[in-house]
Design a protein around this motif. Structure first.
Motif, short mmCIF file in Angstrom:
data_model
loop_
_atom_site.label_atom_id
_atom_site.label_comp_id
_atom_site.label_asym_id
_atom_site.label_seq_id
_atom_site.Cartn_x
_atom_site.Cartn_y
_atom_site.Cartn_z
N ARG A 13 30.97 -29.41 19.17
CA ARG A 13 30.43 -28.40 18.25
C ARG A 13 29.45 -27.56 19.04
N GLY A 14 29.97 -26.45 19.60
CA GLY A 14 29.16 -25.68 20.52
C GLY A 14 28.92 -26.50 21.77
N LYS A 15 27.64 -26.70 22.13
CA LYS A 15 27.30 -27.51 23.29
C LYS A 15 27.06 -28.98 22.92
N ILE A 18 29.95 -34.54 19.21
CA ILE A 18 29.87 -35.36 18.01
C ILE A 18 30.74 -36.60 18.20
N ASN A 19 30.14 -37.77 18.10
CA ASN A 19 30.90 -39.02 18.19
C ASN A 19 31.30 -39.45 16.78
N ALA A 20 32.48 -39.03 16.35
CA ALA A 20 32.92 -39.33 14.99
C ALA A 20 33.34 -40.79 14.83
N LEU A 21 33.97 -41.35 15.86
CA LEU A 21 34.31 -42.77 15.90
C LEU A 21 33.90 -43.31 17.26
#
Length: 226
Positions: A13-15, A18-21
């Motif tokens: 997300r941009g720079k 995101i660790n979703a899992l």
């Protein structure tokens, strides 16, 4: 049925990453029922996308009946989704210009089912969910609970092995919620489905035979004593 091994999913997300899992290990046996709960942004929907062959992990493997979904081509993934997995969503996702019966028929088109057989199977599926007298009604002519019943019929008409439900009662009042959950529970038992339900509703989670809580991409599974 399902075997998830150290599944990690990251988004940019941009720079920001995101660790979703994060390193999820999970086994879901054939005919199992699993309820997934957790905060918004905790990874619930990402997990469901992995199970539904809608997305691929950044690392790790997602296998269904011994087949690693990440290794399949997009065309083969589409066939798996069409033939094996039924989806039910919070927003119903019905086509507003099609009748209840026509909406249910749409699930059979990718399978190459002929029109007459599609109509017959769609009518039978709607009868199964208590809408045999609403075949020709448009979504706008149905209540929220009835629209969700159409969506459930659409998911089940292709006779899938797996039913994935993402907040299926999120837009419904308490009484209708209980009706829909009763319907889903009955169908799970009668059809021997593998059933995974994502919900924010703690009253539903408390009744789950198997509960997975996911937060910040990490999963913890609790087995309930019958």
């Amino acid at each position: 049925m399902y075997q998830l091994t150290t599944v990690t999913k990251r988004y940019q997300r941009g720079k920001q990453t995101i660790n979703a899992l994060e390193g999820v290990d999970l086994t879901i046996a054939t005919g199992d029922q699993l309820v997934v709960q957790g905060p918004t942004g905790g990874g619930k929907s990402t997990l469901l996308q992995m199970l539904g062959a809608l997305d691929r992990p950044t690392a790790g493997s997602v296998s269904i009946d011994g087949t690693d979904l990440a290794r399949l081509s997009e065309a083969k993934l589409t066939k798996v989704r069409a033939a094996t997995i039924g989806f039910v969503f919070q927003s119903f996702n019905l086509i507003p210009t099609l009748s209840a019966q026509e909406n249910v028929e749409t699930a059979l088109v990718p399978l190459g089912v002929k029109p007459a057989a599609r109509r017959k199977r769609a009518a039978e599926a709607l009868q199964l969910v208590g809408l045999g007298d609403r075949l020709r009604h448009l979504p706008s002519e149905l209540s929220g609970g009835q629209q969700q019943r159409v969506a459930i019929a659409r998911a089940l008409v292709k006779e899938p092995k797996v039913l994935l439900a993402d907040e299926p009662t999120g837009n419904l009042d308490e009484d209708t919620r209980d009706e829909i959950m009763g319907l889903l529970a009955g169908l799970w038992k009668d059809r021997g489905l593998t059933f995974v339900l994502v919900t924010h509703d703690s009253s539903i989670a408390r009744r789950a035979p198997r509960l997975a809580v996911i937060n910040n991409g990490r999963l913890k599974v609790t087995e309930r004593t019958p």
